[in-house]
Design a protein around this motif. Sequence first.
Motif, mmCIF file in Angstrom:
data_model
loop_
_atom_site.group_PDB
_atom_site.id
_atom_site.type_symbol
_atom_site.label_atom_id
_atom_site.label_comp_id
_atom_site.label_asym_id
_atom_site.label_seq_id
_atom_site.Cartn_x
_atom_site.Cartn_y
_atom_site.Cartn_z
ATOM 1 N N VAL A 82 35.081 53.933 29.842
ATOM 2 C CA VAL A 82 36.315 53.171 29.884
ATOM 3 C C VAL A 82 36.024 52.100 30.920
ATOM 4 C CG1 VAL A 82 38.811 53.451 30.517
ATOM 5 C CG2 VAL A 82 37.696 54.874 29.270
ATOM 6 N N ASN A 83 35.525 52.259 32.117
ATOM 7 C CA ASN A 83 35.686 51.325 33.092
ATOM 8 C C ASN A 83 34.651 50.286 32.574
ATOM 9 O OD1 ASN A 83 36.820 52.676 34.924
ATOM 10 N ND2 ASN A 83 35.409 53.790 35.774
ATOM 11 N N GLU A 88 37.848 37.485 29.464
ATOM 12 C CA GLU A 88 38.946 36.778 29.549
ATOM 13 C C GLU A 88 38.949 35.195 29.975
ATOM 14 O OE1 GLU A 88 43.561 37.462 30.676
ATOM 15 O OE2 GLU A 88 42.094 38.856 31.460
ATOM 16 N N GLN A 127 34.137 49.085 29.697
ATOM 17 C CA GLN A 127 34.913 48.165 28.814
ATOM 18 C C GLN A 127 36.112 47.269 29.347
ATOM 19 O OE1 GLN A 127 36.803 50.655 26.029
ATOM 20 N NE2 GLN A 127 34.624 51.193 24.715
ATOM 21 N N ASN A 128 36.617 47.889 30.478
ATOM 22 C CA ASN A 128 37.709 47.158 31.202
ATOM 23 C C ASN A 128 36.978 46.153 32.046
ATOM 24 O OD1 ASN A 128 39.827 48.808 30.511
ATOM 25 N ND2 ASN A 128 39.527 50.207 32.220
ATOM 26 N N HIS A 129 35.769 46.381 32.619
ATOM 27 C CA HIS A 129 35.052 44.922 33.327
ATOM 28 C C HIS A 129 34.556 43.899 32.385
ATOM 29 C CE1 HIS A 129 35.100 46.734 37.247
ATOM 30 N NE2 HIS A 129 34.495 48.015 36.942
ATOM 31 N N LEU A 133 36.187 43.135 29.411
ATOM 32 C CA LEU A 133 36.992 42.538 28.818
ATOM 33 C C LEU A 133 37.654 41.510 30.189
ATOM 34 C CD1 LEU A 133 39.262 45.146 27.131
ATOM 35 C CD2 LEU A 133 38.094 43.363 26.209
ATOM 36 N N LYS A 134 37.747 41.860 31.324
ATOM 37 C CA LYS A 134 38.149 40.994 32.289
ATOM 38 C C LYS A 134 36.978 39.749 32.616
ATOM 39 C CE LYS A 134 40.509 44.538 35.114
ATOM 40 N NZ LYS A 134 40.293 45.226 36.390
#
Length: 436
Positions: free
Chosen positions: A37-38, A48, A40-42, A44-45
């Motif tokens: 999860v971490n 962006e 994927q978040n990194h 996407l950030k």
Amino acid sequence: MSPKRLFCETEPCLEQPFEKKRPRLTFASIIGDVVMVNSQNHLLKALEPLLRRVVNEEVDRCLLRYSRLLPRASSLRIQALEPSSFLLYFVNNLPSTIFTGSKITDVESQPLRIAVEAGADNPAFQVYSAMKIEIVVLDGDFASGDKQDWTAEEFNASIVKERSGKRPLLHGEMNITLRDRAATIGDIEFTDNSSWIRSRKFRLGARIVDWSDSDKNRPRIREAITEPFVVKDHRGELYKKHYPPMLHDEVWRLEKIGKEGVFHKKLSNYNIKTVQEFLKLFTIDPQKLRRILGVGMSERMWKATVKHAKTCELGNKVYMFRAPNVLLILNPICEVVRAMIDDQIYSSPDLPNIPREYLNNLSRQAFDNWHSLQDFEGNFREPPLITQGNEEASDHIIRKSLFRSCELMREEVEFRDWNSNSDQFISTPNFHYNYG
């Protein structure tokens, strides 16, 4: 007697659902889920801002292009193509590949020229004989296909600007003055490659600028464009091929042979490091050269490499090989161009009269002893025929001239050999023969 019906104590068995076993959670699986999860978040950030910038650039480019297509008239009507009796055009052609940081020249390394196509008797031409011209960069897809005409707005909308944070695409003398219907473009160069636009290619364009108010009613002069070309980074120039190749060029300058590539290493293992050494072995033993390159080089690649190598300029240097009763004159790639065997002179047309196997054996001996051959500067043109109507007399003159030339060469070499073995140094003039 009817059988008894079975009942569960509480509810019917058929209506009782089966409970699925939940997977047992472990500490390792929990940590793995958190890490995924971490990550994927990194990701996407990180993506962006990149996606925002790309979308913004594309939107701005489209808005700019279509805004330029809008007519300047207050009625906002679409203008038709303006008829033009004057055309700007590039006089010479650009190469298909240009490198950043290098002066832009034509295919023959000459400065670019631009001119106006118009009749000399056109009375309006004198009014516009001195005009300011601007050189711009266009998208390679502009005016593609059969399109031969365009509006000024379409031309301006296809001008390519530099990328964000980059220097201007063109550097140098982009503004020139057209005088007497022609002008030479000075030093200009690209600062960025063309790989970042959709077409992967640029064009150069030229347009008229700085018209005065008195020229409002002038006829339109259509802009000039070049053929599309690729712009590569300057570091790619270090690996480019030479057209034509030179004898002293490294062998990887030939087509299909990459620098430090497989074929380059195979040739180097056999001490074939230059184009001259490649062509010498091809002359003596093409099958061996083909085996050295191996099955990795297809027949099509082999033909392309040999074809490119054969465009090499040989120059005027010749080499002399001596054996008992034999004197051969060879060009730089070990081809026999003259021979003297048992005092019999053989010029180029006479060489087929020598048995092929015998001549090939002599050529191979010359190849094996190449570094011991004497080299000379010679121009092997046949002497002019003095007597046009008497073939025997002409042939006699040719053979006598060749015989005397070979004798002089042999005497000079013998004199050099004697001089090198003597204790006294004797200075001799430079040796130079011109045949014909």
